[in-house]
Design an enzyme around this catalytic site. Structure first.
Site, PDB file in Angstrom:
ATOM      1  N   LYS A 116     -13.066   7.037 -10.991  1.00 57.65           N
ATOM      2  CA  LYS A 116     -11.949   7.638 -10.424  1.00 57.65           C
ATOM      3  C   LYS A 116     -11.472   6.955  -8.995  1.00 57.65           C
ATOM      4  O   LYS A 116     -12.311   6.200  -8.365  1.00 57.65           O
ATOM      5  CB  LYS A 116     -12.341   9.095  -9.976  1.00 57.65           C
ATOM      6  CG  LYS A 116     -13.487   9.399  -9.039  1.00 57.65           C
ATOM      7  CD  LYS A 116     -13.962  10.735  -9.228  1.00 57.65           C
ATOM      8  CE  LYS A 116     -12.907  11.645  -8.687  1.00 57.65           C
ATOM      9  NZ  LYS A 116     -13.900  12.874  -8.635  1.00 57.65           N
ATOM     10  N   SER A 191     -11.518  16.966  -9.363  1.00 56.57           N
ATOM     11  CA  SER A 191     -10.680  15.940  -9.174  1.00 56.57           C
ATOM     12  C   SER A 191     -10.756  14.711 -10.155  1.00 56.57           C
ATOM     13  O   SER A 191     -10.131  13.719  -9.970  1.00 56.57           O
ATOM     14  CB  SER A 191     -10.908  15.568  -7.770  1.00 56.57           C
ATOM     15  OG  SER A 191     -12.489  15.166  -7.624  1.00 56.57           O
ATOM     16  N   SER A 215     -16.005  19.212  -9.118  1.00 53.42           N
ATOM     17  CA  SER A 215     -14.869  18.151  -9.799  1.00 53.42           C
ATOM     18  C   SER A 215     -15.175  17.082 -10.953  1.00 53.42           C
ATOM     19  O   SER A 215     -14.476  16.455 -11.563  1.00 53.42           O
ATOM     20  CB  SER A 215     -14.532  17.040  -8.591  1.00 53.42           C
ATOM     21  OG  SER A 215     -13.891  17.714  -7.589  1.00 53.42           O
TER      22      SER A 215
END
Length: 508
Positions: A116, A191, A215
């Protein structure tokens, strides 16, 4: 920015590029691809090209902020050359031993993945999902990417994240939002939304994520995947600070518990040893634990249950029917496997299950680091309204109130083991309602946006505060094809146990 999915014509690509015969990775598990690569039935270039082709074919899902196909293919070609040099010139008996050693030293050999865009990966831009700050291109990997790359994995790009990783939906001003492969009009969560979308759509066999308030577990639940949040300090590359201020940990996202265990073993720095089970390749302790559970079952565990959210009564938490069904089906699966399910909404016998004032205290804890920022007027204006709201909250909050909230949560965290009571595992729902449509959260006023995120994910952040491990396990698919999950919270050091439980619950 999103780069093209094919190598630039003016740069030299690897000389040997087999015609791709795969369209995505959903045809087999990561463990199966690992076995095929070590055995020479597939090459790293073929796997990497598959990941790149799948990313280009499904770019409408917004899984990536950046793709670097050329570098990935060059690294894959190098891996194939090393593999050939190690294995192909040996006798059959020596070749078997060399295969075992290679798989032990590089358990993710040739496996495409992506991090990420909150972590540094050498040569790839890091944006942290914000247009307010310029992207930077680091010369070196952060510790976790370095460890995963050392295990033989190949990064093909950086996955979509919300601004600074703050919201539970992966949307920003830099690139299209991460969409849910099960229902593309809906969010993939956050996320680690881009990573979950990539795995769920078959663009990647597995992906590392990070979890500061859910997340890893939230996007895994939204996209129908296994997502493990390890306990605070369990992974060597995470911050080793025993404080609620240290909320974020790293964890794996995968289709199966075995694949998640494979990645967790790498992330945890476990040694891979010879294994007599399944594919015969060396396995780490988490993978061996899952395989043993699948083949021989598990010792009986005591499972406590609560549907009370720590955000209550400050927020009205309403569970969708499918969320309740997912919890019930998950508990039934545990009972069918011989575990004892007990408890109620107040399963510790206390008057209230969670600490008083959690909603207020967690908001203070979550936003306090943003109060330490000193953005310029231009930078502030370029930030999302929710980020600006968090910064304002943090700067306007009296220091005494912030200290009080953090101290209250520190006390709660210190007693996390005692809080588990007599139970080995605590079960809760995961998401309260279906992932909303893209843009819905952002359309709300910032204050209501944050409150709705808490209502959507009412059981995840408290586990980060406690510092305990937890896993998301898909247990129900509704009539629209959306996936619903149960969350299992374990005691300190129970990550392998949680993975084994998830494996048995999803077996068959």
């Amino acid at each position: 920015m999103v780069h093209p999915a094919d190598p630039a014509p003016h740069r030299r690509a690897p000389s040997r590029l087999p015609a791709p015969v795969l369209t995505d990775f959903r045809a087999a598990s990561a463990l199966a691809w690992r076995q095929d690569l070590v055995a020479g039935e597939v090459t790293a270039v073929e796997l990497t090209r598959t990941a790149i082709t799948a990313a280009a074919a499904q770019n409408q899902l917004g899984a990536y902020l950046h793709l670097d196909p050329e570098s990935a293919l060059l690294r894959a070609a190098e891996i194939d050359q090393v593999r050939c040099a190690v294995l192909d010139s040996r006798s059959s008996s020596a070749r078997s031993a060399a295969m075992e050693e290679l798989a032990a030293r590089a358990p993710l050999l040739g496996m495409p993945t992506a991090f990420k865009d909150l972590l540094d990966v050498a040569g790839m831009p890091t944006t942290r999902g914000t247009a307010a700050l310029p992207a930077r291109t680091p010369a070196h990997d952060d510790p976790l990417p370095r460890r995963v790359h050392a295990a033989g994995a190949i990064s093909i790009g950086k996955t979509q994240v919300p601004e600074f990783g703050l919201p539970c939906y992966s949307e920003n001003e830099l690139a299209p939002a991460a969409r849910n492969p099960l229902a593309p009009e809906r969010t993939a969560g956050g996320s680690t939304g881009g990573g979950a979308a990539a795995v769920a759509a078959g663009m990647l066999p597995l992906a590392p994520g990070s979890d500061g308030g859910g997340s890893v577990r939230i996007p895994a639940a939204a996209c129908g995947l296994i997502g493990l949040k390890p306990g605070r300090g369990r992974l060597p590359d995470d911050k080793q600070v025993r404080s609620v201020r240290n909320l974020a940990v790293s964890g794996p996202i995968a289709h199966t518990a075995e694949d998640a265990a494979l990645l967790f073993d790498v992330m945890a720095g476990h040694r891979f040893r010879p294994s007599a089970e399944a594919d015969g390749l060396p396995a780490g302790p988490a993978l061996r634990r899952v395989r043993h559970a699948l083949n021989h079952g598990m010792d009986q565990l005591s499972i406590g249950v609560t549907t009370e959210s720590p955000f209550s009564p400050d927020l009205d938490i309403v569970l969708a029917e499918s969320a309740v069904l997912a919890l019930e089906q998950g508990l039934a699966a545990l009972e069918q496997r011989g575990h004892i399910v007990e408890g109620s909404s107040h399963c510790t016998g206390a008057e209230t299950f969670w600490p008083d004032g959690y909603h207020r205290h967690f908001q203070a804890l979550w936003t306090t680091p943003l109060g330490e920022l000193d953005p310029s007027v231009e930078q502030l204006e370029a930030m999302a309204p929710l980020t600006r709201y968090f910064i304002e909250l943090a700067k306007d909050r009296p220091e005494e109130q912030t200290r009080e909230s953090i101290a209250a949560l520190e006390d709660f965290s210190t007693d996390a083991e005692a809080f588990m009571g007599p139970w080995d595992i605590l079960a809760t729902p995961m998401l309260a309602y279906a992932p909303p449509e893209i843009g819905w959260f952002a359309s709300l006023e910032p204050e209501e946006n944050y409150r709705e995120q808490c209502r959507f994910t009412p059981y995840s952040s408290v586990v980060n505060v406690m510092g305990l491990p937890a896993i998301n396990v898909p247990t129900h698919t509704d009539a629209e094809g959306l996936s619903w999950s149960i969350q299992l919270i374990g005691r300190t050091g129970s990550e392998e146990q949680l993975l084994a439980l998830a494996g048995t619950m999803t077996q068959g």
